[in-house]
Design an enzyme around this catalytic site. Structure first.
Site, PDB file in Angstrom:
ATOM      1  N   LYS A 124      11.277  35.926 -35.468  1.00  0.00           N
ATOM      2  CA  LYS A 124      12.271  35.316 -34.576  1.00  0.00           C
ATOM      3  C   LYS A 124      12.896  34.174 -35.336  1.00  0.00           C
ATOM      4  O   LYS A 124      12.256  33.530 -36.162  1.00  0.00           O
ATOM      5  CB  LYS A 124      11.593  34.790 -33.315  1.00  0.00           C
TER       6      LYS A 124
HETATM    7  N1  GLU Z   1      15.666  39.429 -28.844  1.00  0.00           N
HETATM    8  C1  GLU Z   1      15.157  40.640 -28.289  1.00  0.00           C
HETATM    9  C2  GLU Z   1      13.716  40.478 -27.828  1.00  0.00           C
HETATM   10  O1  GLU Z   1      13.256  39.404 -27.597  1.00  0.00           O
HETATM   11  C3  GLU Z   1      15.397  41.834 -29.181  1.00  0.00           C
HETATM   12  C4  GLU Z   1      14.684  41.905 -30.470  1.00  0.00           C
HETATM   13  C5  GLU Z   1      15.164  43.077 -31.345  1.00  0.00           C
HETATM   14  O2  GLU Z   1      15.835  43.966 -30.861  1.00  0.00           O
HETATM   15  O3  GLU Z   1      14.823  43.022 -32.516  1.00  0.00           O
HETATM   16  O4  GLU Z   1      13.032  41.440 -27.621  1.00  0.00           O
END
Ligand code: GLU
Length: 437
Positions: A124
């Site tokens: 993240k």
């Molecule tokens: N930000 C999204 C989540 O928290 C998507 C992550 C992604 O598709 O890599 O799941």
């Protein structure tokens, strides 16, 4: 899992009783890890490894503002674990982004991908910035420069970013373009959540909300709440909340309350959710609906305490805490946002017999369709929306059923079942691969 050295984390951690300052995503993530480890036999070395991110990249990103001044922003990319495949997870543009938040959220991505059995690890990232304070042009230049700063550590087989709070398909298109221009070739697989015209997948934007709706439907059926007789309150009318509310209404449920940052609207007879544009489409839409329709206005906090069958917190983290968990009147909570329930609140809800379907399953439709997008990019072949819906439905039912078996077999909560499944898969992969060198 066979091992001679096992974890000794106690299973009685209830989290802090006083949550005047709610715990950080990292604290919650570590507590959840400890709790899951107490249920299974996991190699102690693998567990120790998983308490820490593999890498956290911190960069500074200079941006020339429209008035000619230069401002320097801080950005992060936390990479938690990649034992099952490339790091994967969103990029957040928000004034409250911190290093620890990125680390905690990257751990959740590791578990989310493992619960869905996707060949990805967890990451993240984000920039400490209020995206509303940027013009489109500034946001584009900030994204391109940030991409340049993290270019060495991302890539289709290394780490694949995606949208999160404050970022969208346009942001992902700029990231893909900046990366591709620097590499000298078009590399759509470096990022997911792009517009379909540049290799994005149909159905990706709606996917987290669709998965929330699918697991809500399955869970309601399991606990004998026919959707036609089920009432639902949804906190947050962004892409996750709006998509979930629309689908649940379409499938027969009565959505009695929805909200956005400005407040909630409540009508026991049902809200016409299809008539309300999402927060992204029209930021003031919930307020305008409240002014036009004969509905009761509530605060976001009051929405959480409504006497409904299902509550879907789909706005931000830490909204159900030790302070209001006793007052949550819903029988089922389905987490649309990442981390809406603190660890202490989760313990209270569990003791009260409230079924909480965790974020790492409920909103995992997003990363699952990201995986479909990555496959489409590798194969240079686009799937139809119909195929995306069918495959997502199958993946969600599969993962939900697997957790249901653990819930029944071990007599644990849905969250514990999700962590047990995820940690077993990740722990086993670590044990089999071993520690290098
Ligand atoms: N930000 C999204 C989540 O928290 C998507 C992550 C992604 O598709 O890599 O799941």
């Amino acid at each position: 899992m066979a091992s001679n050295q096992q974890s000794s984390i106690p299973s009685v951690d209830r989290g802090p009783a006083d949550e005047t300052t709610p715990e950080t995503a990292l604290e919650t993530a570590r507590r959840q890890l400890g709790r899951a480890a107490s249920h299974i036999e996991i190699d102690a070395a693998a567990l120790e490894r998983l308490k820490h991110p593999a890498k956290v990249h911190e960069v500074t990103v200079p941006l020339e503002r429209e008035d000619g001044s230069v401002e320097v922003f801080t950005g992060y990319r936390a990479q938690h674990d990649s034992v099952r495949g490339p790091y994967k997870g969103g990029l957040r543009y928000h004034p409250e982004v911190t290093r620890d938040e990125c680390v905690g959220l990257s751990m959740w991505m590791t578990w989310k991908c493992a619960v869905m059995d996707l060949p990805f690890g967890g990451a993240k990232g984000g920039i400490i910035v209020d995206p509303k304070s940027l013009t489109d042009d500034e946001k584009e230049r900030l994204t391109r420069r940030f991409t340049h700063e993290i270019r060495d550590v991302i890539g289709p087989t290394k780490d694949i970013p995606a949208p999160d709070m404050g970022t969208d398909p346009a942001t992902m298109a700029w990231l893909m373009d900046a990366y591709s221009m620097q590499e000298g070739e078009t590399i759509p697989g470096v990022v997911t959540g792009k517009p379909p015209v540049v290799g994005g997948s149909y159905g990706r934007e709606e996917a987290p909300g669709r998965s929330v709706a699918i697991v809500t439907r399955e869970t309601c059926e399991y606990y004998d709440y026919p959707l036609e007789e089920t009432t639902v309150a949804v906190q947050g009318f962004g892409s996750v909340g709006a998509s979930a509310a629309r689908l649940l209404e379409e499938w027969g449920a009565t959505v009695v309350a929805v909200s956005d940052v400005n407040g909630a609207v409540y009508d026991p007879a049902g809200i016409d959710v299809a008539a309300i544009p999402s927060h992204d489409e029209e930021p003031e839409a919930v307020t305008s609906y409240a002014a036009a329709a004969d509905v009761t206005r509530l605060s976001n906090a009051e929405l959480l305490e409504l006497d409904v069958d299902v509550l879907v917190p789909a706005a931000i983290g830490n909204v159900i805490t030790a302070d209001n968990a006793e007052a949550v009147a819903a029988d089922i909570v389905v987490e649309g946002a990442n981390g809406p329930t603190t660890f202490a609140a989760d313990t209270i809800l569990d003791e009260r017999g409230v079924h909480v379907v965790p974020d790492i399953l409920a909103n995992a439709g997003g990363v699952t369709v990201s995986y479909f997008e990555w496959l489409q990019d590798i194969n240079r072949r686009q799937w139809t929306l119909e195929r995306v819906h069918e495959e997502l439905e199958a993946e969600m039912i599969d993962a939900w059923s697997h957790l249901r078996e653990e819930v029944e077999r071990r007599g644990v909560s849905w969250r514990d079942a999700a962590y047990i499944v995820a940690l077993s898969r990740v722990g086993e992969a670590h044990e089999v691969r071993g520690l290098w060198p």
